[in-house]
Write an enzyme that holds these catalytic residues in place. Structure first.
Site, short mmCIF file in Angstrom:
data_model
loop_
_atom_site.label_atom_id
_atom_site.label_comp_id
_atom_site.label_asym_id
_atom_site.label_seq_id
_atom_site.Cartn_x
_atom_site.Cartn_y
_atom_site.Cartn_z
N LYS A 194 0.87 -1.18 0.00
CA LYS A 194 0.00 0.00 0.00
C LYS A 194 0.90 1.23 0.00
CE LYS A 194 -3.63 2.43 2.44
NZ LYS A 194 -4.64 2.38 3.51
N ARG A 204 -10.71 9.99 1.60
CA ARG A 204 -10.60 10.71 2.88
C ARG A 204 -11.67 11.79 2.99
NH1 ARG A 204 -3.93 11.05 2.89
NH2 ARG A 204 -3.61 8.78 2.81
N GLU A 232 7.40 -7.03 1.72
CA GLU A 232 6.08 -7.04 2.36
C GLU A 232 5.32 -8.32 2.01
OE1 GLU A 232 4.86 -5.09 4.52
OE2 GLU A 232 6.01 -3.23 4.43
N LYS A 247 -2.16 -1.56 -3.82
CA LYS A 247 -3.02 -0.38 -3.78
C LYS A 247 -2.19 0.88 -3.89
CE LYS A 247 -6.05 2.01 -0.62
NZ LYS A 247 -6.50 2.14 0.72
N SER A 273 -10.13 5.50 -4.87
CA SER A 273 -11.07 6.61 -5.06
C SER A 273 -10.59 7.63 -6.09
CB SER A 273 -11.31 7.28 -3.71
OG SER A 273 -10.10 7.71 -3.12
N TYR A 312 -14.88 0.97 -7.17
CA TYR A 312 -16.12 1.76 -7.07
C TYR A 312 -16.92 1.67 -8.36
CZ TYR A 312 -13.54 3.48 -3.08
OH TYR A 312 -12.82 3.54 -1.92
C1 PBG Z 1 -7.67 3.43 5.54
C2 PBG Z 1 -7.90 3.27 4.08
C3 PBG Z 1 -7.65 4.19 3.05
C4 PBG Z 1 -8.16 3.62 1.89
C5 PBG Z 1 -8.66 2.36 2.23
N1 PBG Z 1 -8.47 2.15 3.60
C6 PBG Z 1 -7.09 5.57 3.08
C7 PBG Z 1 -5.73 5.83 3.57
O1 PBG Z 1 -4.94 4.92 3.82
O2 PBG Z 1 -5.44 7.00 3.76
C8 PBG Z 1 -8.18 4.30 0.55
C9 PBG Z 1 -9.22 3.83 -0.41
C10 PBG Z 1 -9.46 4.70 -1.58
O3 PBG Z 1 -8.80 5.74 -1.80
O4 PBG Z 1 -10.37 4.35 -2.34
N2 PBG Z 1 -6.45 3.04 6.04
#
Ligand code: PBG
Length: 320
Positions: A194, A204, A232, A247, A273, A312
């Site tokens: 991630k 967010r 990882e 991600k 997102s 989404y």
């Molecule tokens: C929380 C989390 C996040 C996302 C999924 N779980 C945001 C972040 O790590 O700041 C992002 C998902 C998205 O942008 O669609 N830890």
């Protein structure tokens, strides 16, 4: 010239026969945002077409999606500010609106796969994924809370726990807590690679969960690094993860391919997102054909090696 690759492109029928990659609703996990209470439905400004849903609306949404063939969901809570504190205590409160809603969702739709996120950020007044002390994100102290959070979600009947915080050792820690309480059947989909990405901005906004100070670079990975993902992935495999996730997805196709080529566990990709928002914004301006770029994006993520996609676009793709 007797080698003519165009022969295999000459008709729709032949193109179908030689198509290497297929996308179907079976591949999707659809992220949903839960509001406290039943009746509200509020669109996320930066994600047109995506709503924060009260429980009644969410139950309807899941029912509609199931009819369309989308059968897996990742439910995130929108936690009002007054519930947040510095140790994220609401994250493991079995009487919190989120846990109550999860129990209801599982009882209404026992055959659907329901996934949850394990990280402190929605519940943490600092907005970070871990406990903050003197500006530092504490690792091992955070694990204790993650364990309690995962257990509280497992007790709601959740199928897949998704640790998304990038703390070291969290998969093993959570596996041990779950197993010690008889939840051997609950899966863990680790957010393995991630990245500290700016593509999470709209998420967010949806959760009102941006960090109050600093950024997430001491725990999320540097977008410049590819081979670090192997470290990882080795750890998550050894610690007992059932799925490895990359991600974001579309900007990190090389990492998806790297993990697919090197590991036997299923590879998930989170089409985040900001990636969704880009396609929506450009198509609203008439600059891109939404349906076509959506299908091409999802196809590319699968072609790179993803076995499943958190996206989404899930419902809109299913409606096509
Ligand atoms: C929380 C989390 C996040 C996302 C999924 N779980 C945001 C972040 O790590 O700041 C992002 C998902 C998205 O942008 O669609 N830890």
């Amino acid at each position: 010239m007797n080698i003519r690759p165009r022969r295999n492109r000459k008709s729709e029928s032949i193109r179908k026969l030689v198509q290497e990659t297929h996308v179907s609703t079976n591949d999707f996990i659809f992220p949903l945002f839960l509001l406290e209470g039943g009746n509200d439905k509020v669109e996320v400004d930066s994600m047109p077409g995506i709503y924060r849903l009260g429980l009644d609306h969410m139950l309807k949404e899941i029912e509609e999606c199931l009819k369309l063939g989308v059968h897996a969901f990742d439910v995130f809570p929108v936690v009002p500010e007054h519930y947040k504190d510095t140790t994220a205590t609401k994250s493991y409160d079995s009487n919190f609106f989120y846990q109550k809603a999860l129990r209801r969702i599982k009882s209404e739709f026992p055959d659907a796969t329901i996934m949850t996120d394990v990280a402190l950020d929605p519940y943490n007044s600092d907005g970070h994924d871990g406990i903050v002390k003197d500006g530092k994100i504490l690792n091992d102290e955070t694990l204790e809370v993650l364990g309690k959070q995962a257990l509280s979600q497992a007790e709601c009947g959740i199928d897949i726990i998704g640790p998304s915080d990038m703390m070291d050792g969290r998969v093993e820690y959570i596996r041990d807590v779950l197993d010690a309480h008889g939840h051997q059947e609950v899966s863990i989909m680790s957010y393995t690679a991630k990245y500290a990405s700016a593509f999470y901005g709209p998420f967010r906004d949806a959760l009102d969960s941006a960090p109050k100070a600093g950024d997430k670079k001491t725990y999320q990975m540097n977008p410049a690094n590819q081979h670090e993902a192997l470290i990882e992935a080795d750890l998550d495999t050894a610690e007992g993860a059932d799925f490895l996730m990359v991600k974001p997805a579309f900007a990190y196709l090389d990492v998806i391919k790297l993990l697919k080529d090197n590991y036997s566990l299923p590879i998930a990709a989170y089409n985040v997102s900001g990636e969704y928002a880009m396609l929506k914004a450009a198509s609203q301006k008439g600059w891109l054909d939404y349906d076509k770029v959506m299908a091409e994006t999802l196809m590319s993520i699968k072609r790179a090696g993803a076995d499943l996609i958190l996206t989404y676009h899930a419902k809109e793709f299913a409606q096509l």
